[in-house]
Design a protein around this motif. Sequence first.
Motif, PDB file in Angstrom:
ATOM      1  N   ASN B 224      13.462   4.662  -7.676  1.00 40.32           N
ATOM      2  CA  ASN B 224      13.660   5.844  -6.840  1.00 40.32           C
ATOM      3  C   ASN B 224      15.128   6.028  -6.485  1.00 40.32           C
ATOM      4  OD1 ASN B 224      10.976   6.528  -6.726  1.00 40.32           O
ATOM      5  ND2 ASN B 224      10.604   5.151  -4.997  1.00 40.32           N
ATOM      6  N   VAL B 225      15.596   7.272  -6.479  1.00 42.23           N
ATOM      7  CA  VAL B 225      16.971   7.558  -6.070  1.00 42.23           C
ATOM      8  C   VAL B 225      16.988   8.464  -4.841  1.00 42.23           C
ATOM      9  CG1 VAL B 225      19.168   8.535  -6.782  1.00 42.23           C
ATOM     10  CG2 VAL B 225      17.820   7.251  -8.408  1.00 42.23           C
ATOM     11  N   GLY B 226      16.369   9.640  -4.935  1.00 40.45           N
ATOM     12  CA  GLY B 226      16.382  10.546  -3.781  1.00 40.45           C
ATOM     13  C   GLY B 226      15.609  11.811  -4.074  1.00 40.45           C
ATOM     14  N   VAL B 227      15.713  12.790  -3.162  1.00 42.71           N
ATOM     15  CA  VAL B 227      15.055  14.081  -3.388  1.00 42.71           C
ATOM     16  C   VAL B 227      16.088  15.210  -3.369  1.00 42.71           C
ATOM     17  CG1 VAL B 227      12.778  13.514  -2.496  1.00 42.71           C
ATOM     18  CG2 VAL B 227      14.542  14.287  -0.923  1.00 42.71           C
ATOM     19  N   ILE B 228      15.800  16.273  -4.131  1.00 44.25           N
ATOM     20  CA  ILE B 228      16.687  17.441  -4.191  1.00 44.25           C
ATOM     21  C   ILE B 228      16.601  18.189  -2.868  1.00 44.25           C
ATOM     22  CG2 ILE B 228      17.104  19.632  -5.354  1.00 44.25           C
ATOM     23  CD1 ILE B 228      16.097  18.385  -7.884  1.00 44.25           C
ATOM     24  N   THR B 229      17.759  18.449  -2.241  1.00 38.54           N
ATOM     25  CA  THR B 229      17.736  19.195  -0.985  1.00 38.54           C
ATOM     26  C   THR B 229      18.142  20.649  -1.180  1.00 38.54           C
ATOM     27  OG1 THR B 229      19.931  18.337  -0.556  1.00 38.54           O
ATOM     28  CG2 THR B 229      18.100  17.266   0.569  1.00 38.54           C
ATOM     29  N   ASP B 230      19.110  20.939  -2.043  1.00 37.24           N
ATOM     30  CA  ASP B 230      19.419  22.341  -2.333  1.00 37.24           C
ATOM     31  C   ASP B 230      20.176  22.426  -3.640  1.00 37.24           C
ATOM     32  OD1 ASP B 230      21.570  21.087  -0.868  1.00 37.24           O
ATOM     33  OD2 ASP B 230      22.595  22.996  -1.022  1.00 37.24           O
ATOM     34  N   PHE B 231      20.146  23.636  -4.269  1.00 40.72           N
ATOM     35  CA  PHE B 231      20.902  23.854  -5.509  1.00 40.72           C
ATOM     36  C   PHE B 231      21.196  25.331  -5.651  1.00 40.72           C
ATOM     37  CE2 PHE B 231      16.447  24.068  -6.673  1.00 40.72           C
ATOM     38  CZ  PHE B 231      16.373  25.214  -7.440  1.00 40.72           C
ATOM     39  N   LYS B 232      22.154  25.653  -6.528  1.00 44.29           N
ATOM     40  CA  LYS B 232      22.512  27.044  -6.790  1.00 44.29           C
ATOM     41  C   LYS B 232      22.258  27.333  -8.252  1.00 44.29           C
ATOM     42  CE  LYS B 232      26.204  27.647  -3.480  1.00 44.29           C
ATOM     43  NZ  LYS B 232      27.620  27.346  -3.409  1.00 44.29           N
ATOM     44  N   LEU B 233      21.896  28.578  -8.553  1.00 41.42           N
ATOM     45  CA  LEU B 233      21.665  28.983  -9.929  1.00 41.42           C
ATOM     46  C   LEU B 233      22.667  30.083 -10.251  1.00 41.42           C
ATOM     47  CD1 LEU B 233      19.506  28.149 -12.007  1.00 41.42           C
ATOM     48  CD2 LEU B 233      18.236  30.177 -11.358  1.00 41.42           C
ATOM     49  N   GLU B 234      23.634  29.773 -11.157  1.00 39.20           N
ATOM     50  CA  GLU B 234      24.622  30.782 -11.546  1.00 39.20           C
ATOM     51  C   GLU B 234      24.580  30.948 -13.052  1.00 39.20           C
ATOM     52  OE1 GLU B 234      28.556  29.863 -10.195  1.00 39.20           O
ATOM     53  OE2 GLU B 234      27.874  29.753  -8.105  1.00 39.20           O
ATOM     54  N   ASN B 235      24.485  32.180 -13.542  1.00 34.23           N
ATOM     55  CA  ASN B 235      24.425  32.471 -14.985  1.00 34.23           C
ATOM     56  C   ASN B 235      23.418  31.577 -15.697  1.00 34.23           C
ATOM     57  OD1 ASN B 235      26.554  34.164 -14.470  1.00 34.23           O
ATOM     58  ND2 ASN B 235      28.076  32.584 -14.962  1.00 34.23           N
ATOM     59  N   ASN B 236      22.280  31.408 -15.110  1.00 29.13           N
ATOM     60  CA  ASN B 236      21.243  30.568 -15.709  1.00 29.13           C
ATOM     61  C   ASN B 236      21.628  29.089 -15.802  1.00 29.13           C
ATOM     62  OD1 ASN B 236      18.939  31.962 -16.054  1.00 29.13           O
ATOM     63  ND2 ASN B 236      19.588  32.892 -18.001  1.00 29.13           N
ATOM     64  N   GLN B 237      22.701  28.700 -15.130  1.00 33.11           N
ATOM     65  CA  GLN B 237      23.090  27.287 -15.127  1.00 33.11           C
ATOM     66  C   GLN B 237      22.898  26.734 -13.721  1.00 33.11           C
ATOM     67  OE1 GLN B 237      24.157  25.517 -17.638  1.00 33.11           O
ATOM     68  NE2 GLN B 237      24.963  26.928 -19.170  1.00 33.11           N
ATOM     69  N   TYR B 238      22.484  25.498 -13.659  1.00 34.04           N
ATOM     70  CA  TYR B 238      22.355  24.881 -12.344  1.00 34.04           C
ATOM     71  C   TYR B 238      23.721  24.429 -11.853  1.00 34.04           C
ATOM     72  CZ  TYR B 238      17.337  24.810 -12.986  1.00 34.04           C
ATOM     73  OH  TYR B 238      16.052  25.169 -13.158  1.00 34.04           O
ATOM     74  N   LYS B 239      24.049  24.793 -10.621  1.00 36.06           N
ATOM     75  CA  LYS B 239      25.323  24.369 -10.036  1.00 36.06           C
ATOM     76  C   LYS B 239      25.039  23.644  -8.729  1.00 36.06           C
ATOM     77  CE  LYS B 239      28.421  26.136 -12.796  1.00 36.06           C
ATOM     78  NZ  LYS B 239      28.735  27.533 -13.035  1.00 36.06           N
ATOM     79  N   GLU B 240      25.835  22.633  -8.456  1.00 37.30           N
ATOM     80  CA  GLU B 240      25.798  21.946  -7.155  1.00 37.30           C
ATOM     81  C   GLU B 240      24.386  21.558  -6.715  1.00 37.30           C
ATOM     82  OE1 GLU B 240      27.898  24.006  -4.074  1.00 37.30           O
ATOM     83  OE2 GLU B 240      29.341  24.788  -5.515  1.00 37.30           O
ATOM     84  N   ILE B 241      23.769  20.741  -7.519  1.00 36.68           N
ATOM     85  CA  ILE B 241      22.475  20.218  -7.093  1.00 36.68           C
ATOM     86  C   ILE B 241      22.742  19.049  -6.145  1.00 36.68           C
ATOM     87  CG2 ILE B 241      20.264  19.323  -7.850  1.00 36.68           C
ATOM     88  CD1 ILE B 241      20.891  20.394 -10.617  1.00 36.68           C
ATOM     89  N   ASN B 242      22.357  19.205  -4.893  1.00 39.53           N
ATOM     90  CA  ASN B 242      22.555  18.127  -3.919  1.00 39.53           C
ATOM     91  C   ASN B 242      21.263  17.346  -3.754  1.00 39.53           C
ATOM     92  OD1 ASN B 242      25.237  18.530  -3.163  1.00 39.53           O
ATOM     93  ND2 ASN B 242      24.642  20.259  -1.888  1.00 39.53           N
ATOM     94  N   ILE B 243      21.370  16.028  -3.696  1.00 39.49           N
ATOM     95  CA  ILE B 243      20.176  15.243  -3.394  1.00 39.49           C
ATOM     96  C   ILE B 243      20.450  14.357  -2.186  1.00 39.49           C
ATOM     97  CG2 ILE B 243      19.516  15.220  -5.825  1.00 39.49           C
ATOM     98  CD1 ILE B 243      20.116  12.195  -5.736  1.00 39.49           C
ATOM     99  N   SER B 244      19.428  14.095  -1.423  1.00 45.11           N
ATOM    100  CA  SER B 244      19.612  13.145  -0.326  1.00 45.11           C
ATOM    101  C   SER B 244      18.964  11.829  -0.735  1.00 45.11           C
ATOM    102  CB  SER B 244      19.022  13.699   0.960  1.00 45.11           C
ATOM    103  OG  SER B 244      17.716  13.272   1.119  1.00 45.11           O
ATOM    104  N   LEU B 245      19.682  10.739  -0.470  1.00 45.11           N
ATOM    105  CA  LEU B 245      19.247   9.418  -0.937  1.00 45.11           C
ATOM    106  C   LEU B 245      18.081   8.893  -0.100  1.00 45.11           C
ATOM    107  CD1 LEU B 245      22.536   7.442  -1.501  1.00 45.11           C
ATOM    108  CD2 LEU B 245      21.093   8.487  -3.208  1.00 45.11           C
ATOM    109  N   PHE B 246      17.222   8.108  -0.746  1.00 50.31           N
ATOM    110  CA  PHE B 246      16.207   7.367   0.004  1.00 50.31           C
ATOM    111  C   PHE B 246      16.867   6.211   0.748  1.00 50.31           C
ATOM    112  CE2 PHE B 246      13.225   8.848  -3.474  1.00 50.31           C
ATOM    113  CZ  PHE B 246      12.617   9.788  -2.668  1.00 50.31           C
ATOM    114  N   ASN B 247      17.918   5.699   0.094  1.00 55.16           N
ATOM    115  CA  ASN B 247      18.616   4.525   0.574  1.00 55.16           C
ATOM    116  C   ASN B 247      19.582   4.890   1.695  1.00 55.16           C
ATOM    117  OD1 ASN B 247      19.091   1.907   0.241  1.00 55.16           O
ATOM    118  ND2 ASN B 247      19.724   2.066  -1.885  1.00 55.16           N
ATOM    119  N   ASP B 248      19.717   4.075   2.708  1.00 59.43           N
ATOM    120  CA  ASP B 248      20.771   4.273   3.696  1.00 59.43           C
ATOM    121  C   ASP B 248      21.957   3.406   3.284  1.00 59.43           C
ATOM    122  OD1 ASP B 248      22.394   4.682   5.770  1.00 59.43           O
ATOM    123  OD2 ASP B 248      21.040   3.914   7.313  1.00 59.43           O
ATOM    124  N   MET B 249      22.977   4.042   2.686  1.00 56.51           N
ATOM    125  CA  MET B 249      24.092   3.254   2.147  1.00 56.51           C
ATOM    126  C   MET B 249      24.952   2.641   3.244  1.00 56.51           C
ATOM    127  SD  MET B 249      23.955   3.189  -1.140  1.00 56.51           S
ATOM    128  CE  MET B 249      25.574   2.785  -1.766  1.00 56.51           C
TER     129      MET B 249
END
Lengths: 168, 276
Positions: B224-249
């Motif tokens: 497991n790494v994390g879950v997607i919290t938000d992303f942007k879709l520009e020209n059919n390309q994914y931009k700035e996909i942010n994920i929040s970690l399960f782990n507390d670093m």
Amino acid sequence: MNNLILSNSFRFISLVLLQVLILNHINLFGYLNPLVYISWVFLFPIRKNKSLFLITSFLLGLSIDFFSDSGGINAAAILFIAFFRLSILKAILRKSDFDYLLFNLRSLSIDKIFLYIATLTIMHHFIVFSLEYFSFNAFITVLKTTFFTSVFTIILSILGIFLFTKKK
Amino acid sequence: MQQLIYFIKKFRYFLLFVLLEILALIFTINHHSYHTSKFINSANFITGGIYNKMTSLNEFFILKTENKLLIEENIQLKNLLSKQGINAPKENYYVNDTLKYFQQYEYSEAKIINNNFTKINNYLTINKGSEQGIEKDFGIINSTGIIGVISNVSSNFSTVLSILNENSKINIRLKNSYHFGTLVWNGKNYNVLQITDIPRQAIIKIGDSIITGGKSAIFPEGINVGVITDFKLENNQYKEINISLFNDMSALGYVQVVKNLKKSEQKNLEQETTNE
């Protein structure tokens, strides 16, 4: 003379330990860690012969780098302010030459001490963060981090200097 | 000659300053270009020893959270075990003694003795080194997610290139499809990481889980790494996909070191194929 070597070695070791074991883990507001180890430069006795001062400052910076896995960032920055310390002090005191042996930081007025420490701290922090981010894109971030960390460092070092040094 | 000596004498402090400054800058540039520094790292006898002493003191205070994590992991493993029992048909079930022969990953425990998460290039230090069988490029995970990759090893300590580092690139994929991408960090928030290189064919939604892809020969698939919290879709390309970690670093204690036993085999094969 012997006493001076002993107290400076003690200061060297305690500054390294204070920095790497406590201050590097403060993380105020999530990212601010004061770099108080540069008090070494403020407090080291002023002599005509600068080589010992330059070498020990470099070693102090390098020890911090060893602990925080940061290449030679701290060594480069502390060496820079160590070299320019005397010229800045002369500019602030508006004296071309003064008595090296009798110089005592605590005998200055508080605004001069503040100016002296603030100039050196901001120079040092700017070099540290520029080298850490190492890109022009992050220039605004570098300035921001430099400013906030400097405020924190200046407050702590002035407090530290007033608490732990003697006024003659 | 006389003039040269006079020159050196006059500018001796300046020359010393320039010499040391160049040395420091060489260390810095080395550090930035090779991702690992050969000389200046905290995996040595003195720094490792001091961090070790300090951690054993701090350890007392994190026992409670460590215990909680262990219990959670136990429950997870027990659930996994009970599912196995249902799925495996009785007649096909056999015990294989030569387990090692088929084994691909080997885990061992270690302890983080120096944790960083506020800088732009973060490194951690662990209390195991080459004498305990640790080598470069082993993966570091804990029960809730991935942490980093070993970068420097001394006899009793190692430094870890954290996932919170500009140079860290880790292969990940979506849990519900096999589209894979790369996990990177923009240096802002230690709990929010970014994903790049996700193909536009992939369908992603907020709340999708991200797991390791298993294509890098460092981490096994499916951690497991994390879950997607938000992303942007520009020209059919994914931009700035942010994920929040399960782990507390920011609060790491005991970790597991992953050794890939078949790594050299995989690497050699891939090397041969590209050389052809």
